[in-house]
Design an enzyme around this catalytic site. Structure first.
Site, short mmCIF file in Angstrom:
data_model
loop_
_atom_site.label_atom_id
_atom_site.label_comp_id
_atom_site.label_asym_id
_atom_site.label_seq_id
_atom_site.Cartn_x
_atom_site.Cartn_y
_atom_site.Cartn_z
N SER A 369 0.40 -0.63 0.11
CA SER A 369 0.33 0.34 0.05
C SER A 369 0.79 1.33 0.00
O SER A 369 2.05 1.44 0.63
CB SER A 369 -0.78 -0.07 1.50
N ARG A 370 0.66 1.87 -1.97
CA ARG A 370 1.56 3.13 -1.18
C ARG A 370 1.44 4.36 -0.49
O ARG A 370 2.49 5.14 -0.35
CB ARG A 370 1.98 3.21 -2.97
N VAL A 371 0.45 4.32 -0.30
CA VAL A 371 0.28 5.66 0.50
C VAL A 371 -0.28 5.37 1.75
O VAL A 371 -0.29 6.44 2.88
CB VAL A 371 -1.24 7.12 -0.15
#
Ligand code: ATP
Ligand code: MG
Length: 507
Positions: A369-371
């Site tokens: 999950s990048r953010v």
């Protein structure tokens, strides 16, 4: 003299009338057309309609709705949004001067509709005073705020290791029958008391699968917090193509009012196939895997519309959970890689884990999950780091241990601990957990309190921990506010220790 003048005037008025008549004929040729040929499967070629605009709605025959999709110098390609069997060559086509739109109103909540806004649940038609175009521009950068609030899925493995934030786009991908829909439905059920409106957009599925989802949502009292937009597999491909855009438009209406909205697109593989079908029938050049060249744009323009708005623009958010079906675990196929690069992370569901009974079958190594990390509740930080580390160490070691290698004490301990972590990350379907419950269980395993408990009893013990925490009100707040070594943590640990002791005495 006067006679001459009147004759001249007569001629002139005749000429003018004639010219007006001619012009009318020209206009009607521009406004009304004829079906030249129907290719079948949702596409029609039309003659006339000289002034029709791109994506303008047209009415074919008596009442079939279509959308002008391919504007060529001599003919127009029309995508049908209704039944095409009754149409034949020579039937009239009329312009409407409108683009496709859906009704938007509060009454949509709890309803099941098709992408044109028509009810599918046998209840009253929706009021359509207010309508919004289905194709909208994504909010500009200056209207967007950072993702900072978590969207709790209620699943330990996701909330702890792959957290999703409100306004984020997180892809769910995996082979068929790996629990993709299940994960999305659990997330929807978990929003019941969280004031997040959910939209479930079913694209190209069988009606039996959709009925099953609706039934589960109803059974878990989530239907009244949900809008379901359905384009079934046997609907025209045009309708399947516009379904996710229609769902997003409805989401944007609520987002503009400051609400948090979650949209699940189940699934975009079928959406891509519908678009491929339309494009091939319209003779657009095929590209990789026969998809048209703009398939990336089709999906990115959809998902760019999810965001978290700044307060001045309403302050709402639109979180997207698109689903993609992979074939034989090939996540580097065309559509999956496109979507991986468009979204802010992915949850990969592995068929191997599913077969081993590790459910939800989330492959932590391939998921990211990048953010969402920035939006994760601070309490998870205390447990999530250790959890990820010990789990990945365990996965490496477990592969060795399978060969029957003799292991030293420390390695054995890591493996035993890892097995318990894996056991704890399992979760039943339709049983989302609150934050305090999740934290308590995860804390227990990261602190090693379960290390001496036999694997078969972990599930039971976990239930005991959950029950004991569930009774305490305000615990989540206290946990979230407390610093990493605050008294509430010690309290939790000693509470769980007592439960473990109790259980060991029982045996
Ligand atoms: P499809 O490819 O057909 O869309 P899918 O990937 O969406 O399938 P689901 O329909 O969600 O998969 O789940 C497949 C089966 O696995 C269902 O019978 C569901 O009940 C079961 N299942 C999914 N998640 C879990 C879970 N956490 N615990 C137990 N069973 C589960
Ligand atoms: Mg599914």
């Amino acid at each position: 003299m006067s006679e001459t003048l009147s004759s001249v005037l007569n001629v002139t008025s005749e000429a003018i009338e004639q010219s007006i008549e001619n012009h009318k004929a020209e206009i009607s040729q521009d406004e009304v057309g004829k079906i030249i040929s129907s290719v079948g499967q949702g596409i029609v070629w039309a003659d006339g309609l000289g002034r029709v605009k791109y994506e303008e709605l047209v009415v074919l025959g008596k009442e079939t709705i279509g959308m002008a999709f391919d504007l060529l110098p001599k003919r127009v390609g029309i995508v049908l949004l209704g039944p095409g069997e009754i149409l034949k060559a020579g039937d009239e086509i009329k312009r409407t001067g409108r683009v496709l739109d859906v009704p938007v109103c509060q009454q949509l909540i709890g309803r099941i509709i098709d992408p044109l806004g028509l009810p599918l649940d046998g209840r009253n038609p929706l009021p359509d005073e207010q309508r919004r175009p289905v194709q909208q521009e994504a909010p500009p950068i200056m209207a967007r705020a950072p993702v900072e609030k978590p969207l709790q899925t209620g699943l330990k493995v996701v909330d702890a290791l792959i957290p999703v934030g409100r306004g984020q786009r997180e892809l769910i991908l995996g082979d068929r029958q790996t629990g993709k829909t299940g994960l999305a439905i659990d997330t929807i059920i978990n929003q019941n008391d969280k004031n997040v409106l959910c939209i479930y957009c079913a694209i190209g599925q069988r009606s039996s699968s959709i009925a099953k989802v609706v039934d589960e949502l109803r059974r878990h009292k989530a239907l009244n917090n949900c809008i379901i937009v359905v384009a079934e597999g046997n609907d025209p491909p045009g309708l399947q193509f516009i379904a996710p855009y229609a769902a997003t438009t409805i989401g944007e209406y609520f987002m503009a009012q400051g609400r948090d909205v979650l949209v699940v697109y189940d699934d975009l593989t079928r959406h891509a196939r519908a678009y491929r079908q339309i494009s091939l029938l319209l003779r657009r050049p095929p590209g990789r895997e026969a998809y048209p060249g703009d398939i990336f744009y089709v999906h990115s323009r959809l998902l760019e519309r999810s965001t978290h708005l700044r307060q001045e623009h309403g302050g709402g958010s639109l979180t997207a959970l698109p689903i993609i079906e992979t074939e034989a675990q090939n996540i580097s196929a065309y559509i999956p890689t496109n979507l991986i690069s468009i979204t802010d992370g992915q949850i990969y569901l592995s068929p191997d884990l599913f077969q081993k009974g590790i459910l939800p079958a989330v492959d932590v190594g391939k998921s990211v999950s990048r953010v969402g990390g920035k939006a994760q509740l601070p309490a998870y930080r205390k447990v999530a780091g250790d959890l990820r580390l010990s789990y990945s160490q365990f996965q490496e070691l477990e592969a060795f241990a399978r060969f029957g290698t003799r292991l030293d004490k420390k390695t054995r301990k890591t493996i035993e601990h890892g097995r318990r972590v894996r056991e704890i990350l399992k979760q039943d379907q339709f049983a989302p957990l609150g934050t305090a419950e999740q934290i308590a269980v995860l804390l227990a395993v990261t602190e090693g309190l379960f290390d001496e408990i036999p694997l078969t009893r972990i599930y039971h013990l976990q239930q005991l921990v959950i029950d004991s925490v569930r009774e305490e009100t305000g615990l989540t707040e206290r946990i979230c506010k407390s610093p990493k070594n605050g008294p509430v943590w010690d309290e939790l640990v000693s509470k769980i220790e007592k439960l473990v002791d109790g259980l060991q005495k029982e045996t």
